[in-house]
Design a protein around this motif. Structure first.
Motif, mmCIF file in Angstrom:
data_model
loop_
_atom_site.group_PDB
_atom_site.id
_atom_site.type_symbol
_atom_site.label_atom_id
_atom_site.label_comp_id
_atom_site.label_asym_id
_atom_site.label_seq_id
_atom_site.Cartn_x
_atom_site.Cartn_y
_atom_site.Cartn_z
ATOM 1 N N GLU A 171 -62.568 -35.366 -2.584
ATOM 2 C CA GLU A 171 -61.306 -34.268 -2.700
ATOM 3 C C GLU A 171 -61.977 -32.928 -2.511
ATOM 4 O OE1 GLU A 171 -62.119 -34.029 -7.583
ATOM 5 O OE2 GLU A 171 -60.168 -34.883 -6.966
ATOM 6 N N ASN A 172 -63.193 -32.750 -2.568
ATOM 7 C CA ASN A 172 -63.968 -31.540 -2.240
ATOM 8 C C ASN A 172 -64.664 -31.381 -0.801
ATOM 9 O OD1 ASN A 172 -63.822 -30.592 -4.802
ATOM 10 N ND2 ASN A 172 -65.545 -31.845 -5.687
ATOM 11 N N ALA A 173 -64.388 -32.277 0.035
ATOM 12 C CA ALA A 173 -64.927 -32.690 1.580
ATOM 13 C C ALA A 173 -63.905 -31.507 2.305
ATOM 14 C CB ALA A 173 -64.882 -33.693 1.850
ATOM 15 N N THR A 174 -64.391 -31.140 3.221
ATOM 16 C CA THR A 174 -63.696 -30.189 4.417
ATOM 17 C C THR A 174 -63.143 -31.177 5.196
ATOM 18 O OG1 THR A 174 -64.837 -28.238 4.042
ATOM 19 C CG2 THR A 174 -63.727 -28.554 6.349
ATOM 20 N N LEU A 175 -62.029 -31.472 5.767
ATOM 21 C CA LEU A 175 -61.424 -32.252 6.671
ATOM 22 C C LEU A 175 -61.426 -31.552 7.925
ATOM 23 C CD1 LEU A 175 -58.587 -34.023 4.854
ATOM 24 C CD2 LEU A 175 -61.093 -34.691 4.924
ATOM 25 N N SER A 176 -62.213 -32.233 8.955
ATOM 26 C CA SER A 176 -62.370 -31.375 10.391
ATOM 27 C C SER A 176 -61.558 -32.334 11.065
ATOM 28 C CB SER A 176 -63.744 -31.463 10.669
ATOM 29 O OG SER A 176 -64.130 -30.892 12.076
ATOM 30 N N ILE A 177 -60.172 -31.959 11.630
ATOM 31 C CA ILE A 177 -59.490 -32.932 12.216
ATOM 32 C C ILE A 177 -58.637 -32.157 13.296
ATOM 33 C CG2 ILE A 177 -58.777 -34.443 10.300
ATOM 34 C CD1 ILE A 177 -56.573 -32.431 9.630
ATOM 35 N N GLY A 178 -59.025 -32.999 14.613
ATOM 36 C CA GLY A 178 -58.774 -32.167 15.850
ATOM 37 C C GLY A 178 -58.037 -33.361 16.813
ATOM 38 N N TRP A 179 -57.849 -32.872 18.204
ATOM 39 C CA TRP A 179 -57.213 -33.633 18.856
ATOM 40 C C TRP A 179 -58.295 -34.134 20.039
ATOM 41 C CZ3 TRP A 179 -56.351 -28.989 17.027
ATOM 42 C CH2 TRP A 179 -55.188 -28.663 16.528
ATOM 43 N N LYS A 180 -58.016 -35.312 20.629
ATOM 44 C CA LYS A 180 -58.864 -35.811 21.758
ATOM 45 C C LYS A 180 -58.817 -35.008 22.860
ATOM 46 C CE LYS A 180 -61.045 -39.711 20.688
ATOM 47 N NZ LYS A 180 -62.558 -39.843 20.938
ATOM 48 N N THR A 181 -59.584 -34.639 23.755
ATOM 49 C CA THR A 181 -59.260 -33.810 24.964
ATOM 50 C C THR A 181 -60.007 -34.344 26.234
ATOM 51 O OG1 THR A 181 -61.082 -32.269 24.453
ATOM 52 C CG2 THR A 181 -59.092 -31.668 23.526
ATOM 53 N N LEU A 182 -59.277 -33.850 27.369
ATOM 54 C CA LEU A 182 -59.915 -34.264 28.654
ATOM 55 C C LEU A 182 -60.225 -32.993 29.333
ATOM 56 C CD1 LEU A 182 -60.990 -36.481 30.725
ATOM 57 C CD2 LEU A 182 -58.908 -36.392 31.664
ATOM 58 N N TYR A 183 -61.234 -32.470 29.397
ATOM 59 C CA TYR A 183 -61.812 -30.989 29.858
ATOM 60 C C TYR A 183 -63.245 -31.119 30.556
ATOM 61 C CZ TYR A 183 -61.431 -25.924 30.108
ATOM 62 O OH TYR A 183 -61.697 -24.453 30.244
ATOM 63 N N GLY A 184 -63.586 -30.152 31.186
ATOM 64 C CA GLY A 184 -64.971 -29.825 31.886
ATOM 65 C C GLY A 184 -64.945 -30.241 33.217
ATOM 66 N N GLY A 185 -65.924 -29.753 33.936
ATOM 67 C CA GLY A 185 -66.087 -29.988 35.213
ATOM 68 C C GLY A 185 -64.939 -29.390 36.219
ATOM 69 N N SER A 186 -64.295 -30.120 36.769
ATOM 70 C CA SER A 186 -63.276 -29.302 37.659
ATOM 71 C C SER A 186 -62.062 -29.187 37.040
ATOM 72 C CB SER A 186 -63.048 -30.595 38.791
ATOM 73 O OG SER A 186 -62.593 -31.771 38.349
ATOM 74 N N ILE A 187 -62.127 -29.839 35.746
ATOM 75 C CA ILE A 187 -60.960 -29.382 34.751
ATOM 76 C C ILE A 187 -61.011 -28.220 33.975
ATOM 77 C CG2 ILE A 187 -59.306 -30.591 33.083
ATOM 78 C CD1 ILE A 187 -60.039 -33.289 34.154
ATOM 79 N N ASN A 188 -60.513 -27.447 34.528
ATOM 80 C CA ASN A 188 -60.709 -26.177 33.693
ATOM 81 C C ASN A 188 -59.384 -25.205 33.532
ATOM 82 O OD1 ASN A 188 -59.965 -24.803 36.174
ATOM 83 N ND2 ASN A 188 -61.919 -24.429 36.899
ATOM 84 N N ASN A 189 -58.434 -25.770 33.503
ATOM 85 C CA ASN A 189 -56.985 -25.352 33.148
ATOM 86 C C ASN A 189 -56.264 -26.214 32.153
ATOM 87 O OD1 ASN A 189 -54.810 -23.759 33.092
ATOM 88 N ND2 ASN A 189 -53.853 -24.193 35.063
ATOM 89 N N ALA A 190 -56.371 -25.787 30.968
ATOM 90 C CA ALA A 190 -55.678 -26.788 29.882
ATOM 91 C C ALA A 190 -55.359 -25.836 28.469
ATOM 92 C CB ALA A 190 -56.533 -28.019 29.496
ATOM 93 N N SER A 191 -54.433 -26.400 27.934
ATOM 94 C CA SER A 191 -53.890 -25.401 26.484
ATOM 95 C C SER A 191 -53.655 -26.248 25.704
ATOM 96 C CB SER A 191 -53.258 -24.281 27.072
ATOM 97 O OG SER A 191 -52.023 -24.644 27.366
ATOM 98 N N TYR A 192 -53.721 -26.145 24.373
ATOM 99 C CA TYR A 192 -53.119 -26.732 23.362
ATOM 100 C C TYR A 192 -51.588 -26.658 23.536
ATOM 101 C CZ TYR A 192 -57.386 -27.833 21.686
ATOM 102 O OH TYR A 192 -58.785 -28.193 21.482
ATOM 103 N N THR A 193 -50.520 -27.473 23.105
ATOM 104 C CA THR A 193 -49.298 -27.416 23.318
ATOM 105 C C THR A 193 -48.577 -27.356 22.104
ATOM 106 O OG1 THR A 193 -48.631 -29.640 23.460
ATOM 107 C CG2 THR A 193 -49.349 -28.672 25.412
ATOM 108 N N ASP A 194 -47.362 -26.569 21.866
ATOM 109 C CA ASP A 194 -46.450 -26.587 20.683
ATOM 110 C C ASP A 194 -46.442 -27.988 20.061
ATOM 111 O OD1 ASP A 194 -45.360 -23.972 19.833
ATOM 112 O OD2 ASP A 194 -44.145 -23.900 21.699
ATOM 113 N N GLU A 195 -46.129 -29.027 20.953
ATOM 114 C CA GLU A 195 -45.996 -30.245 20.025
ATOM 115 C C GLU A 195 -47.183 -30.860 19.635
ATOM 116 O OE1 GLU A 195 -44.673 -34.872 21.760
ATOM 117 O OE2 GLU A 195 -45.042 -33.332 23.340
ATOM 118 N N GLN A 196 -48.441 -30.579 20.373
ATOM 119 C CA GLN A 196 -49.610 -31.031 19.684
ATOM 120 C C GLN A 196 -49.972 -30.270 18.352
ATOM 121 O OE1 GLN A 196 -52.171 -30.213 23.093
ATOM 122 N NE2 GLN A 196 -51.429 -32.124 24.161
ATOM 123 N N ILE A 197 -49.695 -29.051 18.312
ATOM 124 C CA ILE A 197 -49.719 -28.133 16.990
ATOM 125 C C ILE A 197 -48.840 -28.575 15.981
ATOM 126 C CG2 ILE A 197 -49.605 -25.828 16.169
ATOM 127 C CD1 ILE A 197 -52.043 -26.215 17.914
#
Length: 308
Positions: A171-197
């Motif tokens: 109960e006292n732990a911080t939950l660090s919860i995120g999204w799986k992402t594909l980014y880096g290298g030649s992939i440099n144009n991406a944003s989180y979306t309304d749906e994901q949020i």
């Protein structure tokens, strides 16, 4: 009626002013509420790296947890390692005990962030963490990517429902919860979306989470998602962002600085390599929205006196 309404407004303002996103910042009082000043050791997945981190000046130890073998023993157990590694000289149990032993005797204690790669690692680690959890007085973060994010990565997220059910007992732990992402290298144009949020907000509400939450967001993508990330931190009580990045990620510096400035240094952890952190010039951001609570409280009381 007017006086009563004013009273409730003042009480609400004071409550918001004195609130802190989680206990990590108060555990490290020298940072004075500036989460960007907290320092990190990454991938502390071996005996030697653990000793180096414990003997160093970093505040938080990040380590990866997966199911594998310890010193080539046949049994499969939670070990510290990053895929594709499946063997280590450091088990989760030994990692936790070493940090506990260090913190019992240290004048400057350290927190831990456990990054789980699979739901099996989460569920098999849970009883191991439980055995020592009642003794822990320092920050514990439980991290997993529980939802799909940019850009349609084929890696499966950790099951959100099972992760949150396993984590709720801490109960006292911080939950660090995120999204799986594909980014880096030649992939440099991406944003989180309304749906994901919105999906993340729904998961949090469905599970009635009361623990502090930090959203680990990839720095290069976060720099292209300012409004949405400002929205989720604003809409989820007791939440922060944690910026991270991959080795070959493209990161646009100025919008990332703007994101930190918008939210305030009391709302953003910066867990990135030193060269990127230096390029952000965080010392020039000042306090941002991180106004000292006593100052705001004095202002609120002064306004109140004008009406009395």
């Amino acid at each position: 009626m007017k006086d009563k309404l004013l009273f409730y407004i003042v009480i609400h303002c004071v409550a918001l002013t004195l609130a802190t996103p989680d206990s990590t910042s108060t555990f490290f009082p020298n940072v004075k509420g500036n989460l960007t000043a907290i320092t990190w050791a990454h991938a502390v997945n071996s005996q030697s790296l653990l000793q180096t981190a414990l003997n160093g000046s970093v505040m938080m130890l990040e380590a990866d947890v997966l199911i594998g073998t310890l010193d080539n023993e046949p049994d499969l157990i939670p070990i510290m390692g990053h895929p594709p590694t499946n063997n280590s000289d450091l088990s989760l149990e030994n990692f936790l005990q070493a940090v506990q032993d260090y913190n019992v005797n240290a004048t400057s204690q350290k927190g831990i962030k456990l990054d789980f790669k699979t739901i099996e690692a989460v569920e098999e680690s849970s009883p191991i963490i439980e055995k020592i959890y009642s003794q822990i007085t320092y920050p514990v973060w439980l991290n997993a990517d529980i939802l799909p994010g940019p850009l349609n990565t084929t890696d499966q997220p950790v099951d959100a429902d099972r992760f949150l059910r396993a984590a709720e007992k801490f109960e006292n732990a911080t939950l660090s919860i995120g999204w799986k992402t594909l980014y880096g290298g030649s992939i440099n144009n991406a944003s989180y979306t309304d749906e994901q949020i919105n999906d993340m907000v729904k998961v949090i509400k469905d599970h009635n989470i009361t623990q502090p939450i930090t959203f680990p967001v990839r720095a290069g993508i976060a720099a292209q998602s300012l409004d949405l990330l400002e929205k989720i931190v604003g809409n989820v009580t007791n939440s922060t962002l944690t910026l991270w990045n991959g080795n070959d990620d493209y990161v646009e510096i100025q919008p990332l600085r703007e994101l930190i400035f918008r939210l305030g240094v009391n709302k953003v952890y910066v867990d990135v390599p030193d060269d990127l952190k230096m390029s952000l010039h965080l010392d020039q951001l000042g306090g941002g929205s991180n106004v000292q609570p006593i100052t705001v409280l004095a202002l609120v009381l002064a306004v109140l006196m004008m009406f009395l």
